[in-house]
Design an enzyme around this catalytic site. Structure first.
Site, PDB file in Angstrom:
ATOM      1  N   ASP A   1       0.602  -3.403   0.839  1.00 45.17           N
ATOM      2  CA  ASP A   1      -0.271  -3.252  -0.324  1.00 45.17           C
ATOM      3  C   ASP A   1      -0.039  -1.827  -0.878  1.00 45.17           C
ATOM      4  OD1 ASP A   1      -1.740  -1.743   1.536  1.00 45.17           O
ATOM      5  OD2 ASP A   1      -3.664  -2.386   0.719  1.00 45.17           O
TER       6      ASP A   1
ATOM      7  N   ASP B   1      -1.721   0.312   3.865  1.00 43.24           N
ATOM      8  CA  ASP B   1      -2.462   0.164   5.124  1.00 43.24           C
ATOM      9  C   ASP B   1      -2.475  -1.277   5.616  1.00 43.24           C
ATOM     10  OD1 ASP B   1      -4.234  -0.658   3.156  1.00 43.24           O
ATOM     11  OD2 ASP B   1      -5.936   0.514   3.892  1.00 43.24           O
TER      12      ASP B   1
ATOM     13  N   ASP C   1      -1.482   1.057  -1.003  1.00 40.36           N
ATOM     14  CA  ASP C   1      -1.678   2.282  -0.211  1.00 40.36           C
ATOM     15  C   ASP C   1      -1.161   2.110   1.214  1.00 40.36           C
ATOM     16  OD1 ASP C   1      -3.909   0.539   0.277  1.00 40.36           O
ATOM     17  OD2 ASP C   1      -5.041   2.226   1.097  1.00 40.36           O
TER      18      ASP C   1
ATOM     19  N   SER D   1      -6.499   0.545  -3.431  1.00 42.95           N
ATOM     20  CA  SER D   1      -5.931  -0.368  -2.442  1.00 42.95           C
ATOM     21  C   SER D   1      -5.283  -1.568  -3.118  1.00 42.95           C
ATOM     22  CB  SER D   1      -7.021  -0.781  -1.453  1.00 42.95           C
ATOM     23  OG  SER D   1      -6.451  -1.429  -0.356  1.00 42.95           O
TER      24      SER D   1
HETATM   25 MG    MG Z   1      -5.088  -0.930   1.246  1.00 41.95          MG
END
Ligand code: MG
Length: 449
Positions: free
Chosen positions: A240, A244, A242, A96
């Protein structure tokens, strides 16, 4: 600090803590827990992604699971594919918002949600005890590979279905997108193009070599703020690695604060559909203000994406998420999704005809302070008890540590799952009140010995 296997999955520094051996074992543990079937596996853009992804896949196959290799994908994109492909579960190889020397393994249920804490704990126990259900050579699982583009396209299509595309496209919004060289980059570019936006894309190469600090917080977004001013854009969007989480920059090139992403998304959804909202206890009361105005209720959950997703499904919420820029719309998939956040914010901008700064200024402005308090795990219970006692008579929620609702703000103290600290979040009407609340709680905590 060593490898962490917590409720949010596995995280560690590649090469020392998170090795291929660890990844094989985590894959085998998850495969044993899932008990066969197909498992979708993806990684974000970190250079270590393919190595860890293939190691996890090996472990899964060793327990008889068939791996659907999605190549590079965002967390929400992977979650969506788990559902669409009717897989038994999913794995996203991502750390992340942590720097690129880290990687991690995030587990998804067959519904595409972040695996709930109890179930992650079951997987962790299998891993720790090495209780793997390995199969014989004739039963080992195979691999189906999918093109990364397919995931991006399917995800974009699903997101476009929740907004009025022709209306947004007509506005020709000018956007600067900062994808932090992450997994969201190609798909988000597709999304903005389909929404008719004219956009400048910075940190677009999906190399996993993050050109800025990967967490989408103000200190890492100076380049984006400048680019917004230079392009005279309507807004800046920061993801960010990934994809999300999403942070917003207004048309004047100012970071609007991460709490406003969810607040504006909630405002947009509730303007169209009435229903309950879910958010964790550490999320701003902006959500309560917006929901109250729309005549809707807010369900507060413990911190952690899985808790919010569960509340959304169980209570039939129309929208939810976390104050750190994580917006969850169950019409797409019950996972935090920066694509969803972008589509909703674009719709709000297009429909209202207002500037982003005006939309933000129309909402209350609260002061929020987050602190970490050093506290060994064995003292945590006593600190929570002392805080509870000091605020006796106030509204108290003990679903996750202690949350105290005050006349003009709130305090949330909880124990970290991963570090010997307590996390303290306070929100108040002004900076001084927030600071005073922080100091009061710190004094209470320090008096505990
Ligand atoms: Mg993330």
């Amino acid at each position: 600090m060593g490898l962490i296997f917590s409720v949010s999955g596995v995280r560690g520094i590649v090469g020392t803590e998170l090795t291929p051996q660890v990844a094989v074992d985590v894959g085998a543990a998850f495969g044993s827990w899932v008990g066969g079937g197909r498992v979708a596996v993806a990684s974000d853009t970190r250079p270590s992604g393919p190595m860890i992804r293939r190691a996890v896949a090996s472990g899964l196959m060793a327990t008889g699971c068939t791996v659907i290799d999605l190549d590079v994908a965002s967390t929400p994109g992977t979650a969506l594919r788990v559902r669409e492909l009717a897989a038994s579960g999913g794995v996203v190889v991502t750390a992340s918002h942590n720097p690129s020397e880290y990687n991690g393994i995030k587990l998804l249920s067959s519904d595409g949600w972040a695996l709930p804490a109890e179930q992650v704990e079951q997987v962790r126990r299998i891993w720790q005890q090495r209780g793997f259900d390995l199969v014989g050579g004739d039963q080992v699982g195979g691999v189906e590979t999918r093109q990364a583009t397919e995931t991006h396209q399917r995800h974009v299509e699903a997101v476009l279905r929740i907004v009025n595309v022709p209306m947004i496209a007509k506005r020709r919004l000018h956007i600067v997108l900062d994808s932090v060289n992450g997994a969201g980059s190609p798909g988000t570019a597709m999304l903005l193009a389909r929404l008719g936006c004219e956009f400048v894309h910075i940190n677009a190469e999906p190399t996993g070599m993050f050109a800025r600090g990967p967490e989408p917080v103000a200190e890492n977004l100076t380049e984006l703020c400048q680019a917004v001013r230079l392009a005279r854009a309507d807004a800046g969007f920061a993801q960010d690695p990934d994809a999300d989480r999403l942070a917003l920059v207004d048309e004047a090139g100012r970071c609007v604060g991460e709490e406003y992403t969810l607040a504006l998304a909630v405002q947009e959804v509730l303007s169209k559909r009435s229903g309950p909202v879910a958010a964790n206890l550490s999320t701003s009361r902006l959500i309560d203000d917006i929901a109250r105005r729309a005549g809707c209720t807010v369900h507060r959950t413990p911190v952690g994406e899985a808790h919010v997703a569960q509340a959304i499904i169980q209570r039939g919420c129309v929208i939810g998420g976390e104050g750190n820029g994580g917006v969850i719309d169950p019409r797409v998939v019950p996972v935090r999704d920066s694509f969803v956040a972008i589509a909703l914010i674009c719709q709000l901008l297009a429909e209202s005809g207002k500037k982003l700064s005006e939309l933000v200024a129309a909402l209350p402005r609260y002061a929020m302070i987050k602190r970490k308090l050093a506290c060994p795990a064995e003292r945590a219970g006593a600190v929570l008890a002392a805080v509870r006692e000091a605020f006796a008579g106030q509204r108290i929620n003990e679903a996750d540590g202690v949350w105290i609702g005050l006349q003009n703000g709130w305090v949330h103290v909880r124990q970290s799952n991963t570090e010997p600290i307590m996390r303290l979040v306070v929100e108040a009407e002004g900076d001084r009140q927030a600071q005073e609340l922080v100091e009061r709680v710190v004094r209470i905590a320090e008096a505990v010995r």
